[in-house]
Write a protein that holds these residues in place. Structure first.
Motif, PDB file in Angstrom:
ATOM      1  N   ALA A   1       0.854  -1.182   0.000  1.00  0.00           N
ATOM      2  CA  ALA A   1       0.000   0.000   0.000  1.00  0.00           C
ATOM      3  C   ALA A   1       0.894   1.238   0.000  1.00  0.00           C
ATOM      4  O   ALA A   1       2.045   1.193   0.452  1.00  0.00           O
ATOM      5  CB  ALA A   1      -0.922   0.010   1.212  1.00  0.00           C
TER       6      ALA A   1
ATOM      7  N   LEU B   1       1.058   5.637   0.615  1.00  0.00           N
ATOM      8  CA  LEU B   1       0.519   6.919   1.059  1.00  0.00           C
ATOM      9  C   LEU B   1       1.307   8.007   0.345  1.00  0.00           C
ATOM     10  O   LEU B   1       2.515   8.143   0.558  1.00  0.00           O
ATOM     11  CB  LEU B   1       0.646   7.075   2.574  1.00  0.00           C
TER      12      LEU B   1
ATOM     13  N   ASP C   1      -4.623  -0.004  -3.064  1.00  0.00           N
ATOM     14  CA  ASP C   1      -4.558   0.600  -1.734  1.00  0.00           C
ATOM     15  C   ASP C   1      -3.539   1.742  -1.732  1.00  0.00           C
ATOM     16  O   ASP C   1      -2.449   1.641  -1.170  1.00  0.00           O
ATOM     17  CB  ASP C   1      -4.195  -0.453  -0.679  1.00  0.00           C
ATOM     18  N   THR C   2      -3.900   2.797  -2.423  1.00  0.00           N
ATOM     19  CA  THR C   2      -3.099   4.021  -2.446  1.00  0.00           C
ATOM     20  C   THR C   2      -3.930   5.154  -1.874  1.00  0.00           C
ATOM     21  O   THR C   2      -5.085   5.348  -2.262  1.00  0.00           O
ATOM     22  CB  THR C   2      -2.645   4.373  -3.874  1.00  0.00           C
ATOM     23  N   TYR C   3      -3.325   5.896  -0.953  1.00  0.00           N
ATOM     24  CA  TYR C   3      -3.988   7.024  -0.302  1.00  0.00           C
ATOM     25  C   TYR C   3      -3.216   8.292  -0.661  1.00  0.00           C
ATOM     26  O   TYR C   3      -1.994   8.251  -0.841  1.00  0.00           O
ATOM     27  CB  TYR C   3      -4.012   6.827   1.213  1.00  0.00           C
TER      28      TYR C   3
ATOM     29  N   TRP D   1      -1.251  -1.474   9.313  1.00  0.00           N
ATOM     30  CA  TRP D   1      -0.156  -1.028   8.459  1.00  0.00           C
ATOM     31  C   TRP D   1       1.171  -1.008   9.210  1.00  0.00           C
ATOM     32  O   TRP D   1       1.220  -0.729  10.402  1.00  0.00           O
ATOM     33  CB  TRP D   1      -0.424   0.374   7.914  1.00  0.00           C
TER      34      TRP D   1
ATOM     35  N   PRO E   1       4.217   1.287   8.511  1.00  0.00           N
ATOM     36  CA  PRO E   1       4.667   2.379   7.648  1.00  0.00           C
ATOM     37  C   PRO E   1       6.190   2.446   7.489  1.00  0.00           C
ATOM     38  O   PRO E   1       6.950   2.183   8.421  1.00  0.00           O
ATOM     39  CB  PRO E   1       4.152   3.640   8.367  1.00  0.00           C
TER      40      PRO E   1
ATOM     41  N   LEU F   1       3.032   0.007   4.409  1.00  0.00           N
ATOM     42  CA  LEU F   1       2.484   1.263   3.909  1.00  0.00           C
ATOM     43  C   LEU F   1       3.679   2.153   3.566  1.00  0.00           C
ATOM     44  O   LEU F   1       4.340   2.693   4.456  1.00  0.00           O
ATOM     45  CB  LEU F   1       1.601   1.939   4.955  1.00  0.00           C
TER      46      LEU F   1
END
Length: 240
Positions: free
Chosen positions: A54, A56, A80-82, A104, A106, A133
């Protein structure tokens, strides 16, 4: 087509603009999703992948409005990209909740030379029940450094760095640092480091498609017969 986080952030950022965003080539009629000239739109060629990674994207103010941005290429492929606009004083509460979510693990993706040695991670190591993440600071090199220095909520996370062996293929903007890569190029190296080498290849090829079509439009040229889209299709034909 799938509307992803960067598309939504683009609309949000545009809606709160008090004056038109005058990017270079701003008068060009573009596809609102891939941001390329309409006759060079690549949306119908977008590949589909499955990944446990994923992302961010923390984007510097008007970065999401720039047609040359490559962060959106990550969101094109990785479901799953924010994406959020960076703020030094008022970080988005949803973003803060996201990085604290226990599902997650990170990692801040940034050159190791700017981080304290104890923060630097040599590899991606994921605890049981978690997913990585990867936090990308998306902007110019000067903007990315500013975001890295002035985002205290990220200081608790390890820094994951890459050492590019090859120069960037990104010629859309002039790099201010030797061996500086585009955001999508860095993401591909991180995905490879994570162990998803085929997904890294697809992101690299998707980056090539964007770069070639962007430059073709910018220079008012015609795509070559053996173009990046054909190379992507050939690879996806053998992609298992």
């Amino acid at each position: 087509m799938r509307i992803h986080a960067v598309h939504k952030l683009y609309d949000e950022r545009l809606a709160r603009s008090t004056r038109p965003f005058l990017a270079r080539g701003g008068k060009v009629e573009r596809c609102l999703f891939c941001m390329l000239r309409k006759h060079l739109c690549i949306c119908s060629s977008k590949p589909s992948i499955s990944s446990n990674a994923a992302f961010l994207l923390v984007m510097y103010d008007d970065e999401v409005l720039k047609p040359s941005n490559t962060g959106r290429l990550i969101a094109d492929l990785f479901e799953d990209t924010y994406a959020y606009i960076w703020s030094r004083t008022e970080p988005n509460p949803e973003m803060l909740a996201l990085v604290k979510d226990p599902q997650w693990q990170p990692y801040v993706v940034f050159p190791a030379e700017y981080a304290a040695p104890e923060r630097v991670a040599e590899r991606v190591e994921i605890e049981s029940g978690k997913r990585p993440l990867f936090i990308m600071l998306d902007g110019s090199w000067a903007e990315a450094k500013k975001m890295f220095r002035k985002s205290p909520y990220l200081n608790q996370f390890p820094v994951l760095s890459i050492n590019p062996e090859k120069p960037s293929r990104y010629k859309v903007r002039e790099a201010s640092k030797e061996n500086q890569l585009g955001t999508a190029e860095v993401a591909a190296r991180i995905v490879d480091l994570f162990g998803e080498q085929k997904n890294a290849d697809v992101l690299d090829l998707w980056f090539d498609v964007f770069r070639e079509n962007y430059m073709t439009g910018k220079m008012n040229r015609v795509l070559p017969d053996d173009n990046a889209i054909s190379q992507l299709h050939k690879y996806m034909g053998s992609y298992v």
